[in-house]
Design a protein around this motif. Structure first.
Motif, PDB file in Angstrom:
ATOM      1  N   THR A 101       9.123   7.699   6.878  1.00 40.96           N
ATOM      2  CA  THR A 101       9.247   9.072   6.408  1.00 40.96           C
ATOM      3  C   THR A 101       7.950   9.565   5.773  1.00 40.96           C
ATOM      4  N   ARG A 102       7.042   8.638   5.485  1.00 45.77           N
ATOM      5  CA  ARG A 102       5.774   9.005   4.853  1.00 45.77           C
ATOM      6  C   ARG A 102       4.672   9.212   5.884  1.00 45.77           C
ATOM      7  N   SER A 103       4.936   8.831   7.108  1.00 45.91           N
ATOM      8  CA  SER A 103       3.878   8.916   8.136  1.00 45.91           C
ATOM      9  C   SER A 103       3.912  10.249   8.857  1.00 45.91           C
TER      10      SER A 103
ATOM     11  N   LEU B 231      12.753  -0.870   3.826  1.00 42.56           N
ATOM     12  CA  LEU B 231      11.428  -0.431   3.381  1.00 42.56           C
ATOM     13  C   LEU B 231      10.666   0.224   4.539  1.00 42.56           C
ATOM     14  N   HIS B 232      10.715  -0.394   5.716  1.00 42.00           N
ATOM     15  CA  HIS B 232       9.965   0.151   6.849  1.00 42.00           C
ATOM     16  C   HIS B 232      10.547   1.482   7.316  1.00 42.00           C
TER      17      HIS B 232
ATOM     18  N   THR C 120      11.068   7.972  -2.750  1.00 46.99           N
ATOM     19  CA  THR C 120      10.090   7.336  -3.634  1.00 46.99           C
ATOM     20  C   THR C 120      10.765   6.314  -4.541  1.00 46.99           C
ATOM     21  N   ALA C 121      11.920   6.686  -5.102  1.00 46.04           N
ATOM     22  CA  ALA C 121      12.646   5.762  -5.976  1.00 46.04           C
ATOM     23  C   ALA C 121      13.051   4.510  -5.220  1.00 46.04           C
ATOM     24  N   GLU C 122      13.483   4.666  -3.972  1.00 45.64           N
ATOM     25  CA  GLU C 122      13.874   3.495  -3.174  1.00 45.64           C
ATOM     26  C   GLU C 122      12.670   2.608  -2.878  1.00 45.64           C
ATOM     27  N   ILE C 123      11.558   3.210  -2.505  1.00 52.39           N
ATOM     28  CA  ILE C 123      10.361   2.420  -2.189  1.00 52.39           C
ATOM     29  C   ILE C 123       9.909   1.625  -3.406  1.00 52.39           C
ATOM     30  N   ARG C 124       9.854   2.265  -4.556  1.00 49.62           N
ATOM     31  CA  ARG C 124       9.409   1.566  -5.767  1.00 49.62           C
ATOM     32  C   ARG C 124      10.372   0.438  -6.144  1.00 49.62           C
ATOM     33  N   LEU C 125      11.653   0.690  -6.009  1.00 47.82           N
ATOM     34  CA  LEU C 125      12.630  -0.350  -6.335  1.00 47.82           C
ATOM     35  C   LEU C 125      12.463  -1.558  -5.421  1.00 47.82           C
ATOM     36  N   LEU C 126      12.308  -1.307  -4.138  1.00 46.04           N
ATOM     37  CA  LEU C 126      12.139  -2.403  -3.188  1.00 46.04           C
ATOM     38  C   LEU C 126      10.869  -3.202  -3.473  1.00 46.04           C
TER      39      LEU C 126
ATOM     40  N   ALA D 283       0.819  -1.213   0.000  1.00 47.67           N
ATOM     41  CA  ALA D 283       0.000   0.000   0.000  1.00 47.67           C
ATOM     42  C   ALA D 283       0.853   1.263   0.000  1.00 47.67           C
ATOM     43  N   LEU D 284       2.146   1.117   0.308  1.00 47.07           N
ATOM     44  CA  LEU D 284       3.042   2.272   0.254  1.00 47.07           C
ATOM     45  C   LEU D 284       3.096   2.873  -1.152  1.00 47.07           C
ATOM     46  N   LEU D 285       2.874   2.046  -2.153  1.00 48.90           N
ATOM     47  CA  LEU D 285       2.898   2.554  -3.530  1.00 48.90           C
ATOM     48  C   LEU D 285       1.825   3.613  -3.757  1.00 48.90           C
TER      49      LEU D 285
END
Length: 267
Positions: free
Chosen positions: A265-267, A259-260, A230-236, A140-142
């Motif tokens: 950083t998004r919360s 990832l966590h 964002t780039a790191e999250i998508r890659l993971l 759901a992070l996406l």
């Protein structure tokens, strides 16, 4: 296509080769071999894509150094042979910063038009392997990441320590351009960092990002930081599951922790 067939197409006599040493190919499965010639010359033979051939033919316009192109046709390359860099866990701090600086200069290069042979960005969704590896909460992070519109730039596309070489004069040389394309830029940093971290290194992300931003002429601000996260999250979430499903538990745990940490950083 055999090595002999490639050599003939490149105007070289296969009988001039004394011995052949297979090298690790790229993720695309291309053939890469180190050729030792009877006269003492050493060259790398690579079967590749027209995209990479086009890049090498245009390499003189790049602000980073690439292996010298000896000969090429549409799918074969003959390149100078160079030594690899040490593993990233042996890199001094200065090496990390030099890679970040050169990457920034590459991404700062004007891209007035996008040649048709460059790989273009495409919207992606998690595949079956990703959905099996990550939880629904993690995937759901996406939906939470937002693209910050950085200037479009030329991406290396497969930037990791194994694709960085050392010339005889000590200079850094960038190789394996099969995935070269266009994007926002942090995609290259994300892959470099995560591959290095998975191999036991501790890349100095924050300091590198500052060096990169200065070299690219960007503000080292929240926009760049968010784009990089964002780039790191998508890659993971989208690319790592295929590799992690067969990895040892410690490596899987390492990448899940990353990832966590990014999710926080998004919360």
């Amino acid at each position: 296509m055999t090595d002999d067939e490639c050599l003939l197409r490149l105007g070289r006599d296969p009988s001039s080769v004394r011995s052949t040493e297979s090298l690790a190919g790229s993720a695309s499965g291309s053939r890469v071999a180190l050729l030792h010639f009877h006269d003492g010359e050493r060259l790398v033979l690579k079967t590749t894509t027209p995209r990479e051939v086009a890049l090498y033919r245009a390499a003189a316009r790049l602000p980073v150094r690439t292996p010298r192109l000896v000969a090429a046709d549409d799918t074969c390359l003959l390149l100078e042979a160079l030594e690899p860099l040490p593993p990233p866990n042996d890199w001094p701090t200065g090496q990390w910063h030099e890679v970040a600086r050169q990457l920034g200069t590459l991404h700062a290069m004007p891209l007035d038009h996008s040649p048709r042979w460059l790989k273009q960005p495409v919207a992606r969704q998690p595949d079956q392997i990703a959905r099996a590896f990550w939880s629904a909460t993690e995937l759901a992070l996406l939906d939470l990441v937002v693209d910050d519109k950085l200037p479009t730039c030329l991406l290396h596309g497969d930037l990791h320590a194994g694709n960085l070489l050392r010339a005889g004069d000590g200079g850094l040389v960038w190789t394996d351009w099969q995935e070269v394309g266009v994007g926002q830029g942090p995609e290259d940093l994300a892959l470099l960092w995560q591959r290095a971290e998975a191999d036991g290194a501790d890349p100095p992300r924050e300091a590198m990002l500052a060096t990169y931003a200065a070299a690219r002429g960007l503000a080292h601000d929240e926009t760049l930081i968010r784009a990089t996260n964002t780039a790191e999250i998508r890659l993971l979430l989208l690319d790592w599951p295929w590799f992690l499903r067969r990895a040892d538990p410690s490596r899987r745990a390492l990448m899940r922790r990353r990832l966590h940490l990014l999710a926080a950083t998004r919360s």
